[in-house]
Design an enzyme around this catalytic site. Structure first.
Site, PDB file in Angstrom:
ATOM      1  N   ASP A 156      15.319  14.041  18.280  1.00  0.00           N
ATOM      2  CA  ASP A 156      16.521  14.713  17.804  1.00  0.00           C
ATOM      3  C   ASP A 156      17.748  13.813  17.811  1.00  0.00           C
ATOM      4  O   ASP A 156      18.580  13.928  18.707  1.00  0.00           O
ATOM      5  CB  ASP A 156      16.790  15.953  18.688  1.00  0.00           C
ATOM      6  CG  ASP A 156      17.851  16.860  18.093  1.00  0.00           C
ATOM      7  OD1 ASP A 156      18.213  16.658  16.930  1.00  0.00           O
ATOM      8  OD2 ASP A 156      18.311  17.770  18.808  1.00  0.00           O
ATOM      9  N   GLU A 203      26.681  13.979  17.383  1.00  0.00           N
ATOM     10  CA  GLU A 203      26.296  14.928  18.423  1.00  0.00           C
ATOM     11  C   GLU A 203      25.894  14.211  19.712  1.00  0.00           C
ATOM     12  O   GLU A 203      26.240  14.637  20.804  1.00  0.00           O
ATOM     13  CB  GLU A 203      25.127  15.800  17.929  1.00  0.00           C
ATOM     14  CG  GLU A 203      24.565  16.704  19.009  1.00  0.00           C
ATOM     15  CD  GLU A 203      23.405  17.575  18.545  1.00  0.00           C
ATOM     16  OE1 GLU A 203      23.071  17.549  17.349  1.00  0.00           O
ATOM     17  OE2 GLU A 203      22.836  18.282  19.402  1.00  0.00           O
ATOM     18  N   GLU A 205      13.606  26.669  17.168  1.00  0.00           N
ATOM     19  CA  GLU A 205      14.720  27.062  18.036  1.00  0.00           C
ATOM     20  C   GLU A 205      15.152  28.506  17.794  1.00  0.00           C
ATOM     21  O   GLU A 205      16.327  28.809  17.662  1.00  0.00           O
ATOM     22  CB  GLU A 205      15.906  26.108  17.851  1.00  0.00           C
ATOM     23  CG  GLU A 205      15.567  24.678  18.230  1.00  0.00           C
ATOM     24  CD  GLU A 205      16.734  23.707  18.150  1.00  0.00           C
ATOM     25  OE1 GLU A 205      17.636  23.927  17.327  1.00  0.00           O
ATOM     26  OE2 GLU A 205      16.725  22.727  18.909  1.00  0.00           O
TER      27      GLU A 205
HETATM   28  C1  BDP Z   1      19.968  19.794  17.277  1.00  0.00           C
HETATM   29  C2  BDP Z   1      21.251  20.498  17.582  1.00  0.00           C
HETATM   30  C3  BDP Z   1      21.258  21.946  17.186  1.00  0.00           C
HETATM   31  C4  BDP Z   1      20.713  22.089  15.771  1.00  0.00           C
HETATM   32  C5  BDP Z   1      19.331  21.492  15.693  1.00  0.00           C
HETATM   33  C6  BDP Z   1      18.759  21.440  14.287  1.00  0.00           C
HETATM   34  O1  BDP Z   1      21.507  20.383  18.957  1.00  0.00           O
HETATM   35  O2  BDP Z   1      22.560  22.410  17.300  1.00  0.00           O
HETATM   36  O3  BDP Z   1      20.681  23.415  15.381  1.00  0.00           O
HETATM   37  O4  BDP Z   1      19.348  20.168  16.123  1.00  0.00           O
HETATM   38  O5  BDP Z   1      18.772  20.353  13.715  1.00  0.00           O
HETATM   39  O6  BDP Z   1      20.312  18.452  17.087  1.00  0.00           O
HETATM   40  O7  BDP Z   1      18.308  22.431  13.762  1.00  0.00           O
END
Ligand code: BDP
Length: 669
Positions: free
Chosen positions: A340, A368, A267
């Site tokens: 996720d 989340e 990301e």
């Molecule tokens: C996702 C989230 C994000 C996190 C990412 C992570 O949306 O904000 O940075 O995972 O775990 O669940 O790195």
């Protein structure tokens, strides 16, 4: 009125208001009264022993207790403890002060629950690393945090120490948590500056007596951002030296510093891949820098690229070939599921595929994807499902993405505290089980009234399945609104967005049916699981229905085990989810008279939001999927009450850092 009474009136009044304020949730599950003067002898001369002894002195109502450090063959871990209760005297033994501390909290937990202390207790934790991961930014915001701002007052540290730091350490120690990663995995390089190391040291000093080690998330490009180097290539000598020097500096300030957590090449975060190096090359460089000090590196496997490959397969594809190439002080930190933190996912295939690298599981305590701090979703049951699926897999530890902020009640809602509690207890020993943990939490937190305890425990145990049903039943996943992940947006289309950030990538709805074909005819993600399981998942007739749409693109008319078609079953599941929330509300209403007004009302308000949201989810998803199935809603479920067009127009406009208020939700709808 009598003069004396007039004089005492303000005192009564303040006592009265005090007792109301005392039920604002700030005490968590730690509600033993502190008026006792128990006989406690601490022979350990350890910090943990001293704190434990003091806790017992203030709150223990049983016979005299002696704390000693001992080598005992039944004490198989440093954190384990042994308690011999001979009636008139109690001996608590452990190899370390931390073990003694955990033993003391164990005794106080039994007392608070009203359980007897048995003649003999031997308790060793299953995992040696029991860590919280805070996604806290240095500006005070918390990524995916729904309980206010960060607890860490960076602008005041190191000079000013909030009393909440001690309360935080105490709460964690009481449930066996022994480490904390205090900053976001999307890490600011600044955390490694000398200025911040001083601040981190101040926190570490507060946490240490409670057996809690501090760890930091680090940005892989720190040598550039902070050290002014032209590269962060892990094979570059200057980079290697920069990290070694940094480790020396950290350990000078914090001799028992735990280690690093790294999100690399994920990301948009920098990583070894930026220099054509592998994850193991990057991780090994850090591991070598920290090894002389006894530190560890937790390297996250949460990676996926903007490729065409099924996102659920990508972490495995990247890490499986590297198995065996990681240093001994590296632990691969794997999220429980392959995507996720969805309300339900099958386990990540890395858990059964990696056998020559240490593993730890990352669970998300913050909700989340489960209604933030507005919805009651007891996650003990979800985690238990995960532990059952990976039975036999050796893990070094557990990491829980924390749901803690500066809110008075710590977690933004009273029931969210149960997830912090359950995480700690399961990390100590997953065999404890979600039901037992829920019950002990309720006894300590709310009430001892037997009927009320049953109602609240039942409410908790049905809550996660309720969320799954009203959000994404039968293996559906990631139907969330863009950005904030609160409400549904299965129709979401954003031009130019990565396909795997859009719900349609996951639901694949068309005129034929619904679901992601991950079978051998589709993306073949099933092949990443052990053979027997893979063939079970591959066959639509043997795949567990809870994962049907995760692994199969099933026809709308596909016959389900209930005898219904897929479409009708889907409708029923959504309806079941809504009805379960009604049931939860009824149970709470029955239990309420045994709970103080402040928390009783706070929970009621949350449940009202949850019910409205559940209906919203059901209507949004069913009306949207109906545009593909073209089938009528069965008439034995409650009819929808919204219009799809109207729902599509609603944009909550909240960020990754907040939980929408009831007022905002009502206004938008
Ligand atoms: C996702 C989230 C994000 C996190 C990412 C992570 O949306 O904000 O940075 O995972 O775990 O669940 O790195």
């Amino acid at each position: 009125m009598n003069k004396k009474l007039i004089f005492l009136f303000p005192l009564f009044l303040s006592l009265f208001t005090l007792s109301i304020q005392a039920e604002d949730g700030s005490k968590l599950w730690l509600r033993n009264d502190q008026q006792q003067e128990a006989q406690v002898k601490d022979k350990s001369k350890t910090a943990g022993g001293a704190i434990g002894a003091e806790e017992l002195m203030k709150s223990w109502k049983g016979s005299a207790v002696t704390l000693t450090i001992a080598k005992d063959k039944e004490l198989t871990t440093d954190d384990g403890f042994k308690i011999e209760n001979k009636g008139d005297k109690i001996t608590l033994k452990a190899r370390t002060g931390n073990g003694l501390l955990y033993g003391c909290y164990h005794m106080l937990r039994l007392q608070a629950c009203g359980y007897p202390l048995p003649p003999l207790t031997i308790d060793n934790p299953v995992y040696s690393l029991r860590l919280l991961n805070h996604w806290d930014n240095l500006d005070g915001t918390i990524e995916r945090g729904y309980a206010g701002h960060s607890l860490w007052q960076w602008n005041e540290l190191p000079a000013t120490l909030s009393p909440r730091y001690t309360d935080y350490a105490r709460a964690n120690a009481s449930i066996g948590i022994n480490g904390t990663v205090i900053n976001n995995v999307n890490a600011s390089p600044q955390i490694l500056s000398s200025e911040y190391i001083e601040k981190v040291k101040a926190l570490a000093d507060v946490f240490r007596p409670y057996g809690i080690k501090v760890y930091l998330s680090v940005n892989f490009a720190s040598p550039m951002a902070l050290g002014g180097l032209p590269t962060a290539d892990p094979l570059d000598e200057a980079v290697v030296k920069w990290w070694k020097d940094k480790c020396d500096e950290i350990y000078k300030a914090i001799p028992d510093f735990g280690g690093f957590l790294v999100k690399a090449n994920s990301e948009g975060q920098p990583g070894p891949g930026d220099y054509g190096r592998s994850h193991s090359q990057g991780a090994n460089m850090l591991a070598d820098a920290i090894a002389p000090h006894g530190g560890i590196v937790m390297w996250r496997s949460f990676v996926y690229s903007a490729s065409d490959a099924d996102r659920a397969k990508q972490a495995y594809e990247e890490f499986k070939p590297l198995d065996g190439q990681f240093r001994e002080n590296i632990i691969l930190q794997v999220k429980n599921g392959p995507i996720d933190f969805q309300p339900r996912e099958p386990y990540s295939p890395l858990f059964t595929a990696i056998d020559s690298t240490q593993l730890m599981a990352e669970l998300q305590v913050t909700q989340e994807y489960l209604g933030h701090s507005n919805h009651i979703a007891y996650l003990g049951t979800m985690w238990q499902e995960f532990f059952d699926e990976i039975k036999g897999v050796k893990l070094k530890g557990l990491a829980g993405v924390a749901n803690i902020g500066d809110a008075v009640n710590w977690c933004g809602s009273d029931f969210a505290q149960a997830n912090w509690y359950a995480f700690g207890r399961l990390a100590w020993n997953p065999a404890t089980g979600a039901t037992k943990i829920a019950k002990e939490w309720v006894l300590q937190t709310f009430t001892h009234d037997a009927a009320a305890v049953n109602n609240i425990v039942d409410l908790m145990l049905e809550s996660r399945e309720a969320v799954v049903n009203y959000m994404m039943p039968l293996g559906l996943h990631h139907q969330f609104a863009w950005g904030h992940h609160y409400g549904p947006q299965p129709w979401c289309e954003i031009r130019g967005a990565r396909p795997d950030w859009l719900p349609s990538y996951y639901h694949k709805a068309d005129s034929q049916g619904l679901g992601f074909d991950r079978t051998s005819r589709g993306s073949n993600a099933v092949a990443q699981y052990p053979k027997t399981l893979a063939s079970q998942l591959d066959d639509i007739n043997t795949c567990p229905e809870k994962y049907l749409l995760w692994f199969h693109h099933a026809a709308w008319t596909h016959p389900m085990r209930s005898g219904r078609t897929l479409w009708n079953e889907l409708c029923h599941k959504y309806d079941d989810g809504v009805n379960a929330v009604r049931d939860m509300r009824d149970r709470w209403a029955k239990a309420m008279p045994t709970v103080d007004d402040q928390r009783a009302d706070a929970v009621s308000r949350k449940l009202n939001i949850q019910l409205k949201d559940a209906i919203w989810w059901k209507d949004a998803c069913l009306l949207y999927f109906q545009t593909f199935s073209k089938l009528p809603l069965p008439n034995d479920i409650a009819p929808t009450t919204h219009q799809l067009d109207q729902m599509k127009r609603v944009e909550l406009g909240i960020s990754n850092y907040e939980c929408p208020s009831a007022e905002l939700l009502d206004k938008m709808r």
